[in-house]
Design a protein around this motif. Sequence first.
Motif, PDB file in Angstrom:
ATOM      1  N   ASP A  27       0.389  -0.883   0.050  1.00 45.28           N
ATOM      2  CA  ASP A  27      -0.060  -0.081   0.109  1.00 45.28           C
ATOM      3  C   ASP A  27       0.789   1.786   0.181  1.00 45.28           C
ATOM      4  O   ASP A  27      -0.048   2.482  -0.208  1.00 45.28           O
ATOM      5  CB  ASP A  27      -0.982   0.115   1.643  1.00 45.28           C
ATOM      6  CG  ASP A  27      -1.694  -0.708   1.054  1.00 45.28           C
ATOM      7  OD1 ASP A  27      -2.237  -1.403  -0.197  1.00 45.28           O
ATOM      8  OD2 ASP A  27      -2.288  -1.243   1.864  1.00 45.28           O
ATOM      9  N   SER A  28       1.932   1.500   0.611  1.00 46.01           N
ATOM     10  CA  SER A  28       2.677   2.296   0.404  1.00 46.01           C
ATOM     11  C   SER A  28       4.786   1.643  -0.036  1.00 46.01           C
ATOM     12  O   SER A  28       4.631   0.710   0.279  1.00 46.01           O
ATOM     13  CB  SER A  28       2.716   2.788   2.022  1.00 46.01           C
ATOM     14  OG  SER A  28       3.921   2.442   3.107  1.00 46.01           O
ATOM     15  N   PHE A  29       4.883   3.273   0.251  1.00 50.39           N
ATOM     16  CA  PHE A  29       6.935   3.049   0.079  1.00 50.39           C
ATOM     17  C   PHE A  29       7.033   2.464   1.592  1.00 50.39           C
ATOM     18  O   PHE A  29       8.468   1.488   1.461  1.00 50.39           O
ATOM     19  CB  PHE A  29       6.834   4.114  -0.061  1.00 50.39           C
ATOM     20  CG  PHE A  29       8.824   4.676  -0.333  1.00 50.39           C
ATOM     21  CD1 PHE A  29       9.521   3.132  -1.296  1.00 50.39           C
ATOM     22  CD2 PHE A  29       9.559   4.789   0.563  1.00 50.39           C
ATOM     23  CE1 PHE A  29      10.465   3.301  -1.363  1.00 50.39           C
ATOM     24  CE2 PHE A  29      10.711   4.252   0.644  1.00 50.39           C
ATOM     25  CZ  PHE A  29      11.734   3.573  -0.306  1.00 50.39           C
ATOM     26  N   GLU A  30       6.562   2.601   2.446  1.00 51.13           N
ATOM     27  CA  GLU A  30       7.268   2.623   3.690  1.00 51.13           C
ATOM     28  C   GLU A  30       7.235   1.095   4.259  1.00 51.13           C
ATOM     29  O   GLU A  30       7.467   0.691   5.065  1.00 51.13           O
ATOM     30  CB  GLU A  30       6.267   3.709   4.899  1.00 51.13           C
ATOM     31  CG  GLU A  30       7.028   2.606   6.382  1.00 51.13           C
ATOM     32  CD  GLU A  30       8.598   2.969   6.722  1.00 51.13           C
ATOM     33  OE1 GLU A  30       9.394   2.862   7.601  1.00 51.13           O
ATOM     34  OE2 GLU A  30       9.225   4.217   5.709  1.00 51.13           O
ATOM     35  N   ASP A  31       5.455   0.190   3.591  1.00 53.23           N
ATOM     36  CA  ASP A  31       5.182  -1.116   3.494  1.00 53.23           C
ATOM     37  C   ASP A  31       6.232  -2.047   2.768  1.00 53.23           C
ATOM     38  O   ASP A  31       7.360  -2.704   3.476  1.00 53.23           O
ATOM     39  CB  ASP A  31       3.949  -1.399   3.304  1.00 53.23           C
ATOM     40  CG  ASP A  31       2.701  -1.153   3.770  1.00 53.23           C
ATOM     41  OD1 ASP A  31       3.131  -0.783   5.594  1.00 53.23           O
ATOM     42  OD2 ASP A  31       2.075  -0.396   3.932  1.00 53.23           O
ATOM     43  N   ARG A  35       9.382  -4.565   4.111  1.00 52.41           N
ATOM     44  CA  ARG A  35       8.721  -5.853   4.430  1.00 52.41           C
ATOM     45  C   ARG A  35       9.131  -6.848   4.905  1.00 52.41           C
ATOM     46  O   ARG A  35       7.848  -8.011   4.734  1.00 52.41           O
ATOM     47  CB  ARG A  35       8.755  -5.761   2.609  1.00 52.41           C
ATOM     48  CG  ARG A  35       9.722  -6.799   1.185  1.00 52.41           C
ATOM     49  CD  ARG A  35      10.086  -6.239   0.936  1.00 52.41           C
ATOM     50  NE  ARG A  35      10.848  -6.291  -0.517  1.00 52.41           N
ATOM     51  CZ  ARG A  35      12.186  -5.444  -0.498  1.00 52.41           C
ATOM     52  NH1 ARG A  35      11.600  -4.412   0.466  1.00 52.41           N
ATOM     53  NH2 ARG A  35      12.886  -6.121  -1.325  1.00 52.41           N
TER      54      ARG A  35
END
Length: 385
Positions: A27-31, A35
């Motif tokens: 859902d996002s760059f941070e996710d 990972r």
Amino acid sequence: MSTNTPHQEPFASLSPAVMRASTVVFDSFEDFVQRKNRQPDGFSYGVTGTPTARLLEQKIAELENGRHCVITPSGAAALMTAVMGFVRGGDHLLVSAACYGSLKTFADKWLARMGVEVELYQPDIGAEIESLIKANTRMICMEAPGTVTMEMQDIPAIAAVARKRGVLTMLDNTWASPLGFKSLKHGVDLSIQAATKFFGGHSDVLMGCISMNDHGHYDILRETQSILGQQVSPEDCFLVLRGLETLKLRVEAQSASTIQIAHHLAQHPLVERLMYPPLESDPGHAIWKRDYKTNGCLFSMVLKPAPERAFHGFFDSLQHFVIGASWGGVHSLAAYYPAPLQADRPFPATDQPVVRLSIGLEDTGMLIADLDQALDAYGRAMAQG
């Protein structure tokens, strides 16, 4: 024109969903950056599995009375993954001489050349294995009964010694399945199943699994699975999930038929030796009776000495047994292991050929009649000299 969206009825099914994925999206760059924090249970890339794989792992862990499970593409892959997760150059590895052949070959031809000290041990050993444990012993690889010659090890005694000495244990428990022997409850660290056999049950899928209780071991093996690319297709997961639905019924029926056939063959004049721990005459019977709850569907026999053409007569006469090397499915199988079996290894099993039988779900009387007429063919060839 109506702009109403179609009404979605609730949906539920008795069949698990088959969820395919090579790429997991975020859902996002941070996710995405974080990972790897999703492991060992979550989803970060197809090689670590989809919800279909996780469902199967949960079902198997429950069967094994374990907390965690990692599946692999075959039983052999499960054995190698378990070893590769923990054993390194400089370690000492103890392997039963009756273990699955590919594990012994992997130890001899690969691990030994990578600096692992590999030692095969007598397959009917118990607590006396402590005399073989060294300061650098990392793991003991067990299988009971032995994959062809059915030797029994005292698994609880070995596991207790290993735990005292800080040595990991793994057991190939495919013969008994968790219904017959609870490896983890008896102190084993890693319980291995060739899900190809009883779990799948229909000779149409290859799969293995490693069950455990220790979360640290689980973390290591999930990473090992990922690094080695040992993931399973969701379609194969579905087949094994379906097989588990009838596991108890199949194991009970095959166990009942197998003990009846074994008792019959044990009285046959052409059978020199039956290798089957549920029989009172077997050297491993006392351990089997103490620890095991099922009879299995697999056993081996040594026939009276005869020329090789007698074995051709036996196998070519079979009408209901199919010739094949696997086992555990609903169809009965017969396999041949020439002599001298394991002559190039310590603790050779026998200096005579071995016939291994897997009993399926066919009529027991029909299978007995088939074996009797095949043994008649063997006897005729033997009489011809």
